[in-house]
Design an enzyme around this catalytic site. Structure first.
Site, PDB file in Angstrom:
ATOM      1  N   ASP A  35       0.986  -1.419   0.167  1.00 10.81           N
ATOM      2  CA  ASP A  35       0.509  -0.428   0.506  1.00 10.81           C
ATOM      3  C   ASP A  35       1.165   1.122   0.324  1.00 10.81           C
ATOM      4  O   ASP A  35       0.752   2.519  -0.454  1.00 10.81           O
ATOM      5  CB  ASP A  35      -0.425  -0.242   1.816  1.00 10.81           C
ATOM      6  CG  ASP A  35      -1.948  -1.228   1.471  1.00 10.81           C
ATOM      7  OD1 ASP A  35      -1.224  -2.065   1.041  1.00 10.81           O
ATOM      8  OD2 ASP A  35      -2.755  -0.549   1.156  1.00 10.81           O
ATOM      9  N   ASP A 168      -5.215 -11.808  -0.453  1.00 12.69           N
ATOM     10  CA  ASP A 168      -4.730 -12.870   0.206  1.00 12.69           C
ATOM     11  C   ASP A 168      -6.906 -13.651   0.150  1.00 12.69           C
ATOM     12  O   ASP A 168      -6.577 -15.122   0.694  1.00 12.69           O
ATOM     13  CB  ASP A 168      -5.846 -12.130   1.711  1.00 12.69           C
ATOM     14  CG  ASP A 168      -5.222 -10.615   2.659  1.00 12.69           C
ATOM     15  OD1 ASP A 168      -4.022 -10.289   0.759  1.00 12.69           O
ATOM     16  OD2 ASP A 168      -5.653  -9.958   2.879  1.00 12.69           O
ATOM     17  N   GLU A 398     -12.118   0.872  -1.018  1.00 14.84           N
ATOM     18  CA  GLU A 398     -11.199  -0.250  -0.640  1.00 14.84           C
ATOM     19  C   GLU A 398     -10.918  -1.713  -2.631  1.00 14.84           C
ATOM     20  O   GLU A 398     -10.117  -0.944  -3.091  1.00 14.84           O
ATOM     21  CB  GLU A 398     -11.087  -1.287  -0.514  1.00 14.84           C
ATOM     22  CG  GLU A 398     -10.376  -2.168  -0.274  1.00 14.84           C
ATOM     23  CD  GLU A 398     -10.416  -2.771   1.091  1.00 14.84           C
ATOM     24  OE1 GLU A 398     -11.120  -2.711   2.074  1.00 14.84           O
ATOM     25  OE2 GLU A 398      -9.759  -3.469   1.644  1.00 14.84           O
TER      26      GLU A 398
HETATM   27  C1  2M8 Z   1      -5.696  -6.587   2.622  1.00 15.21           C
HETATM   28  O1  2M8 Z   1      -4.572  -7.424   3.549  1.00 15.21           O
HETATM   29  C2  2M8 Z   1      -4.969  -7.324   5.528  1.00 15.21           C
HETATM   30  C3  2M8 Z   1      -3.833  -8.318   5.798  1.00 15.21           C
HETATM   31  O2  2M8 Z   1      -2.848  -7.667   5.133  1.00 15.21           O
HETATM   32  C4  2M8 Z   1      -6.399  -7.781   5.410  1.00 15.21           C
HETATM   33  O3  2M8 Z   1      -6.737  -8.073   5.098  1.00 15.21           O
HETATM   34  O4  2M8 Z   1      -6.718  -7.982   7.121  1.00 15.21           O
HETATM   35  C5  2M8 Z   1      -5.130  -7.110   1.301  1.00 15.21           C
HETATM   36  O5  2M8 Z   1      -5.957  -6.226  -0.023  1.00 15.21           O
HETATM   37  C6  2M8 Z   1      -3.934  -6.377   1.058  1.00 15.21           C
HETATM   38  O6  2M8 Z   1      -3.899  -6.023   0.095  1.00 15.21           O
HETATM   39  C7  2M8 Z   1      -3.666  -4.594   1.620  1.00 15.21           C
HETATM   40  O7  2M8 Z   1      -2.557  -5.024   1.561  1.00 15.21           O
HETATM   41  C8  2M8 Z   1      -4.338  -4.235   3.245  1.00 15.21           C
HETATM   42  C9  2M8 Z   1      -4.631  -3.292   3.256  1.00 15.21           C
HETATM   43  O8  2M8 Z   1      -4.534  -2.429   2.444  1.00 15.21           O
HETATM   44  O9  2M8 Z   1      -5.970  -5.022   3.093  1.00 15.21           O
END
Ligand code: 2M8
Length: 425
Positions: A35, A168, A398
């Protein structure tokens, strides 16, 4: 009426926590690896100092072995699970700030080149020392990738946790995840479903497996060699490898700009290895590139966005170009907004659930970049234009439902704002 570019800048300012940016308030209260790399490019469109700062705050979390962790916990917050108490990386990596124990896609090197090109264009030569420091951190992290995640020198780097992939909850990981036990010693206190509708997020059973994996690696004391041999989930991921290969090419460019000839030979070798590895993953049936499950030995033939990401690193032949163009067009047919992260004709497609169908602006940004690199400029322009339009209509969400164009997940999202600023410039 407020101008959308100003609105994007305002989001970055609002998510700024003093030199680093959180992905969005509440849901993700720390600094995330890829990010931040995307966000730094967004900042570079209007504030190059702040862009550099984003990467500088990020490398404060780099491990002694070179790894860039996936989360940097600069300040405590209880609005996210799992926090530092679950990761317990401080016992092996005592440096502050606290971090998670896994990594994420190495967009950092791509970002560094983007920032340095901006510096060159604006004549800010005072940024040289800062650039050197960031370059050295990036180089160390690339070495870590090859040593820790491709010890067999296949030219493909592996993920040991779905969170590392950044996508994920992708159906690409389903089969491999089934082999991961659901037992955990840690009490799972999900916070994400307090911020976002649970039907759009990973299921509880997925979270049990995610935490089980964290516990396995914690018991390995985060030692890469032990982790490699104990990992119940190990996938040579083409998305990760492509980003690493592209970032390596960008570091090669940087090294020649900065006259760092010592680093060049090593980077060329790394790059060639990764390009060979990626080229070996073309799959004619999927009409794209596929990852390899290193535990079952099987190809992962799931139509997800991962199949198109290698375009950012490779020069396709004319057949591959044609197939990929046709395939992307097929996936986008009947959609208000493409490119879905899972093909709509796949039984795994869910238009609103996290990484199983929705559109991410940063993924479109990467794929459009890869299409341009491969002389598919028209399609790239369409994808970029559609991404800009959906953000203008639905806001800086998002992600987006490809069928309706509705904005979903967290609001006021930093990387969506960054994607807007870069694609609109
Ligand atoms: C999401 O991932 C996090 C874990 O890292 C989560 O779901 O808790 C994903 O979309 C990941 O790609 C992204 O970097 C993060 C923060 O935006 O959220």
């Amino acid at each position: 009426m407020i101008n959308v570019t100003d609105a994007a800048r305002t989001i970055l300012a609002r998510n700024d926590r003093g030199g680093y940016t959180v992905p969005t308030d509440g849901l993700y209260p720390f600094q995330w690896n890829w990010d931040s790399a995307f966000v730094s490019m967004g900042f570079a469109t209007f504030d190059i100092d702040r862009a550099y700062q984003e990467l500088e705050r990020f490398i404060q979390g780099q491990w002694n072995n070179g790894m860039f962790p996936h989360i940097i916990f600069h300040v405590p917050s209880d609005s996210y699970f799992p926090g530092p108490d679950v990761w317990q990386t401080d016992q092996c990596h005592s440096k502050k700030p606290l971090t998670s124990g896994i990594t994420q896609p190495p967009v950092f090197g791509m970002a560094l080149r983007f920032l340095y090109e901006t510096v060159l264009a604006t004549g800010r030569h005072d940024m040289l020392a800062r650039t050197h420091t960031l370059f050295n951190a990036a180089l160390r992290s690339h070495r870590w990738w090859l040593e820790a995640r491709d010890p067999d020198k296949r030219g493909l780097v592996a993920i040991l946790h779905p969170w590392e992939s950044g996508s994920d909850n992708s159906p690409a990981w389903d089969e491999a995840l089934v082999r991961v036990p659901t037992t955990t010693k840690t009490e799972i206190c999900r916070q994400d479903t307090k911020h976002v509708n649970a039907t759009m997020r990973p299921r509880n059973i997925d979270y049990q497996r995610f935490i089980h994996l964290v516990e396995v690696y914690r018991e390995c004391q985060w030692d890469p060699i032990k982790q490699w041999s104990h990992a119940p989930f190990k996938i040579a991921d083409v998305q990760m490898t492509a980003i690493l290969a592209r970032a390596t090419a960008d570091l090669i460019w940087m090294a020649s700009q900065l006259n760092l000839s010592d680093a060049l030979g090593e980077l060329f070798t790394m790059h060639q290895l990764l390009i060979n590895g990626l080229n070996s993953r073309w799959n004619q049936h999927i009409r794209g590139f596929v990852s390899l499950d290193l535990i079952s030995g099987k190809d992962i033939e799931k139509p997800t966005q991962t199949c198109f990401i290698p375009l950012i690193a490779l020069e396709l032949d004319s057949y591959q170009r044609k197939f990929i163009q046709e395939e992307i067009e097929r996936w986008c047919q009947g959609m208000v907004i493409g490119i879905p992260t899972t093909a709509p004709f796949s039984p795994d497609f869910e238009s609103k659930r996290y990484w199983r169908g929705p559109v991410w602006a940063v993924i479109n940004w990467l794929i459009a970049d890869g299409l341009r690199k491969n002389q598919l400029k028209e399609l790239a322009t369409i994808i970029e234009g559609n991404t800009i339009s959906v953000i203008e209509r639905a806001g800086f969400c998002e992600y987006f439902d490809p069928i309706t164009g509705e904005g979903l997940g967290g609001n006021t999202f930093s990387w969506t704002a960054a994607a807007y600023l870069v694609l609109r410039r």
